[in-house]
Design a protein around this motif. Structure first.
Motif, PDB file in Angstrom:
ATOM      1  N   UNK A 131     133.419  80.225 -15.226  1.00  0.00           N
ATOM      2  CA  UNK A 131     134.741  80.853 -15.205  1.00  0.00           C
ATOM      3  C   UNK A 131     134.641  82.333 -15.575  1.00  0.00           C
ATOM      4  N   UNK A 132     133.773  82.663 -16.533  1.00  0.00           N
ATOM      5  CA  UNK A 132     133.600  84.066 -16.912  1.00  0.00           C
ATOM      6  C   UNK A 132     132.945  84.861 -15.792  1.00  0.00           C
ATOM      7  N   UNK A 133     132.011  84.252 -15.066  1.00  0.00           N
ATOM      8  CA  UNK A 133     131.390  84.961 -13.944  1.00  0.00           C
ATOM      9  C   UNK A 133     132.426  85.282 -12.875  1.00  0.00           C
ATOM     10  N   UNK A 166     136.043  89.492 -10.508  1.00  0.00           N
ATOM     11  CA  UNK A 166     137.400  89.982 -10.241  1.00  0.00           C
ATOM     12  C   UNK A 166     137.579  91.405 -10.775  1.00  0.00           C
ATOM     13  N   UNK A 167     136.841  91.758 -11.831  1.00  0.00           N
ATOM     14  CA  UNK A 167     136.961  93.105 -12.402  1.00  0.00           C
ATOM     15  C   UNK A 167     136.390  94.178 -11.484  1.00  0.00           C
ATOM     16  N   UNK A 199     140.330 100.377 -13.603  1.00  0.00           N
ATOM     17  CA  UNK A 199     139.718 101.607 -13.112  1.00  0.00           C
ATOM     18  C   UNK A 199     138.882 101.391 -11.851  1.00  0.00           C
ATOM     19  N   UNK A 200     138.678 100.129 -11.479  1.00  0.00           N
ATOM     20  CA  UNK A 200     137.919  99.821 -10.260  1.00  0.00           C
ATOM     21  C   UNK A 200     138.834  99.457  -9.086  1.00  0.00           C
ATOM     22  N   UNK A 201     140.103  99.688  -9.231  1.00  0.00           N
ATOM     23  CA  UNK A 201     141.058  99.286  -8.189  1.00  0.00           C
ATOM     24  C   UNK A 201     141.006 100.232  -6.988  1.00  0.00           C
ATOM     25  N   UNK A 202     141.438  99.701  -5.855  1.00  0.00           N
ATOM     26  CA  UNK A 202     141.601 100.519  -4.643  1.00  0.00           C
ATOM     27  C   UNK A 202     140.305 101.151  -4.182  1.00  0.00           C
ATOM     28  N   UNK A 239     142.296  91.570   0.293  1.00  0.00           N
ATOM     29  CA  UNK A 239     143.749  91.593   0.523  1.00  0.00           C
ATOM     30  C   UNK A 239     144.497  90.667  -0.432  1.00  0.00           C
ATOM     31  N   UNK A 240     143.759  89.835  -1.184  1.00  0.00           N
ATOM     32  CA  UNK A 240     144.395  88.906  -2.115  1.00  0.00           C
ATOM     33  C   UNK A 240     144.868  89.645  -3.369  1.00  0.00           C
ATOM     34  N   UNK A 241     145.736  89.040  -4.161  1.00  0.00           N
ATOM     35  CA  UNK A 241     146.228  89.686  -5.387  1.00  0.00           C
ATOM     36  C   UNK A 241     145.121  89.826  -6.434  1.00  0.00           C
ATOM     37  N   UNK A 242     145.368  90.701  -7.434  1.00  0.00           N
ATOM     38  CA  UNK A 242     144.445  90.837  -8.551  1.00  0.00           C
ATOM     39  C   UNK A 242     144.182  89.479  -9.194  1.00  0.00           C
ATOM     40  N   UNK A 243     142.924  89.236  -9.508  1.00  0.00           N
ATOM     41  CA  UNK A 243     142.551  88.003 -10.182  1.00  0.00           C
ATOM     42  C   UNK A 243     142.329  86.830  -9.259  1.00  0.00           C
ATOM     43  N   UNK A 244     142.582  87.052  -7.945  1.00  0.00           N
ATOM     44  CA  UNK A 244     142.454  85.936  -6.994  1.00  0.00           C
ATOM     45  C   UNK A 244     141.704  86.356  -5.738  1.00  0.00           C
ATOM     46  N   UNK A 245     140.842  87.360  -5.889  1.00  0.00           N
ATOM     47  CA  UNK A 245     140.130  87.862  -4.714  1.00  0.00           C
ATOM     48  C   UNK A 245     138.829  87.100  -4.449  1.00  0.00           C
ATOM     49  N   UNK A 246     138.230  86.574  -5.492  1.00  0.00           N
ATOM     50  CA  UNK A 246     136.962  85.862  -5.346  1.00  0.00           C
ATOM     51  C   UNK A 246     137.238  84.370  -5.182  1.00  0.00           C
ATOM     52  N   UNK A 247     136.710  83.801  -4.123  1.00  0.00           N
ATOM     53  CA  UNK A 247     136.885  82.369  -3.843  1.00  0.00           C
ATOM     54  C   UNK A 247     135.991  81.570  -4.783  1.00  0.00           C
TER      55      UNK A 247
END
Length: 578
Positions: free
Chosen positions: A460-462, A467-468, A473-476, A495-503
């Motif tokens: 879960x931490x990985x 997601x970070x 500061x890593x956005x966009x 294109x997914x929301x923050x925190x939900x980009x990695x499957x």
């Protein structure tokens, strides 16, 4: 009586003149002075010239092909400065930050002291702080400013000169303050008076995100405040001192669609733009840096009036030139023009206009470092392995992550992560005969001297760590994609929301999906382990093992020696973007 009468008349005349002076508030007769500013940003200790790919020239070794112009280096910069000073004695040499740090072997192995000494001898007066000035922490930066040999790297310090004298120029940091008392460890501004009496005020600042892109422990005692607010705080102080112009030196930048030689471009984007729009209109121009881009643009000030924002790429390939016409009687700017000058080393070498004192200095530095720099590490199977991109998997990123995993497997490591910003060059930056790679080439890729760390993270931490890559500061456009070792893979959707980009179902180690609750042994450098680049999940790791004797550079050298013949310039496809 006669003497008293004359005294009375004299007193009346004095009072009358004073009254007239107080009543007259109009402008004084102008006293014009032409001032030339030459600015260097993101030098990174490049004492010697390198390829400037924005200008292509014929390649004699490959007929019909071109290569980047050989540009920069302190010898050519010195020649340019000498010409400018011969044309105008009111010439001021300034910096836009990152003068040192992430430097080639010739400077870095000598703790960047040759670069600071060179810039001092070239007459630099003042520079903004850059984030890389803080690479070795505040104490070491203060030593670089003030001199001495009490360094955290005694094997490198005071080896160029027996008693390092410090910088004769001043680093400025209006937005850098001590947490304890709010005081600035570096001067917020500086006033330079030219030979003809013009007084130019400089305010310096560094990007407020600096603590997230340097080792946090090195700046733990400091706060980095809002850039524009900090700059604006000191404008009235300079105005009270009757400066004739105010110029900002800021280590933050952007990028433009227009080329470096386009004057007055309107295509500038990036972090510098909102900062520039908030900086006090009394500032006549903004000299920027950090993004290694060449541009000469206009950005509206708070009143809507266009103002120059300029950056000179990197490594001394360009010098930013501002020509100011000031009225020193009325303390105002009458005219300002800007351009980026190409510092053509090849031409100066041919016509004999290199700075001979700098030639001697570079020779001294090379004599102390060339034996190490030129050691052969390996012969690759390909001419070059490329890195560079921070928002994508790269071939060199794959190699470095694999090298770090190989170096830490004995400590149980299963996955290695590498920050893309720590990959500073291609391997090699310029291909060599027989695909040779020297120690200097490898050092240019990883110059920071970070040590390796191993720790436990849960599945879960990985996922949270990955997601970070896309948040804060890593956005966009600031996305920083961690390079990962072989055997580990995943898919993300930007294109997914923050925190939900990695499957989470795509997170696999050796073909097996990661268990959110299971612990995995992971390796990374000490910069990442401290939460650098916004990867704070690393600070939550358990069973942390510091490996102070295992430097990331050494891990890469060892790996190249063992595997060079099998390495390619192919991206391995460990990270998939939907």
């Amino acid at each position: 009586m006669k003497q008293r009468s004359l005294g009375f008349l004299g007193l009346s005349l004095t009072l009358s003149l004073a009254a007239c002076t107080q009543m007259y508030s109009g402008p004084l007769p102008p006293q014009e002075v032409n001032v030339t500013l030459l600015a260097l940003n993101d030098f990174h200790g490049n004492l010697e010239p390198t390829s400037f790919n924005a200008v292509q020239v014929p390649d004699p070794a490959n007929p019909g092909k071109t290569k980047g112009l050989l540009a920069g280096g302190v010898e050519a910069i010195g020649g340019q400065l000498a010409e400018a000073r011969a044309q105008n004695r009111n010439t001021i040499f300034v910096g836009g930050g990152d003068l040192i740090g992430a430097s080639p072997v010739t400077s870095s192995l000598l703790r960047d002291e040759p670069s600071v000494i060179a810039l001092s001898k070239l007459g630099m007066k003042v520079s903004a702080l850059g984030n890389h000035e803080f690479d070795q922490g505040l104490k070491e930066l203060l030593r670089m400013q003030n001199g001495g040999c009490d360094s955290n790297a005694p094997d490198k310090a005071c080896k160029f000169e027996p008693n390092y004298p410090g910088a004769s120029f001043k680093w400025l940091g209006a937005n850098v303050v001590y947490k304890a008392n709010g005081q600035t460890p570096f001067a917020p501004y500086f006033i330079e008076t030219t030979p003809d009496g013009a007084r130019i005020g400089f305010i310096g600042a560094v990007l407020k995100e600096t603590p997230t892109i340097v080792s946090p422990s090195g700046v733990a005692d400091l706060n980095f405040l809002d850039e524009a607010e900090s700059i604006n705080r000191y404008v009235p102080e300079l105005q009270k001192q009757n400066v004739d112009a105010i110029v900002v030196l800021i280590h933050q930048g952007g990028e433009a669609k227009d080329k470096y030689d386009t004057v007055g471009c309107k295509t500038l984007t990036g972090d510098i733009v909102p900062i520039a729009k908030k900086i006090d209109p009394a500032v006549v121009a903004i000299i920027s840096g950090h993004t290694h881009q060449g541009y000469n643009c206009l950005v509206p000030d708070p009143t809507g009036k266009d103002r120059i924002v300029i950056e000179g790429e990197r490594y001394g390939h360009l010098l930013q030139r501002l020509d100011l016409k000031v009225d020193k009687a009325n303390h105002k700017v009458l005219e300002v023009k800007a351009q980026n000058l190409v510092i053509n080393y090849a031409d100066r070498q041919q016509n004999g206009t290199l700075d001979s004192a700098m030639t001697q200095l570079v020779g001294t530095a090379r004599a102390k470092t060339d034996a190490i720099k030129n050691q052969l590490v390996a012969n690759l199977a390909v001419p070059q392995i490329k890195g560079g991109a921070r928002d994508a998997e790269t071939a060199l990123g794959d190699v470095i992550a694999d090298a770090q995993l190989a170096a830490t497997k004995s400590q149980g490591a299963q996955i290695a992560f590498m920050n893309p910003g720590g990959i500073r060059a291609n391997l090699p930056d310029t291909p060599r005969p027989n695909n040779a790679v020297t120690f200097g080439d490898v050092f240019a890729v990883q110059p920071f001297g970070n040590t390796m760390v191993v720790m436990d993270l849960t599945g879960a931490q990985i996922k949270a760590l990955l997601e970070q890559q896309f948040t804060g500061n890593n956005a966009g456009t600031n996305t920083k994609l961690l390079q990962v070792s072989g055997g580990f893979s995943y898919t993300y959707d930007s294109t997914r929301p923050d925190g939900d980009r990695v499957d989470p179902a795509s997170l696999k180690l050796n073909g097996q999906t990661l268990d959110p609750n299971a612990k995995y042994r992971v390796a990374m450098n000490s910069f990442l382990a401290a939460g650098g680049d916004n990867f704070t999940v690393f600070t939550q790791g358990t069973n942390v093992l510091q490996l102070p004797n295992l430097v990331d550079l050494d891990a890469l050298v060892t790996y190249l020696k063992a595997n060079a013949a099998t390495l390619t310039n192919q991206v391995q496809g460990r990270i998939t973007r939907k």
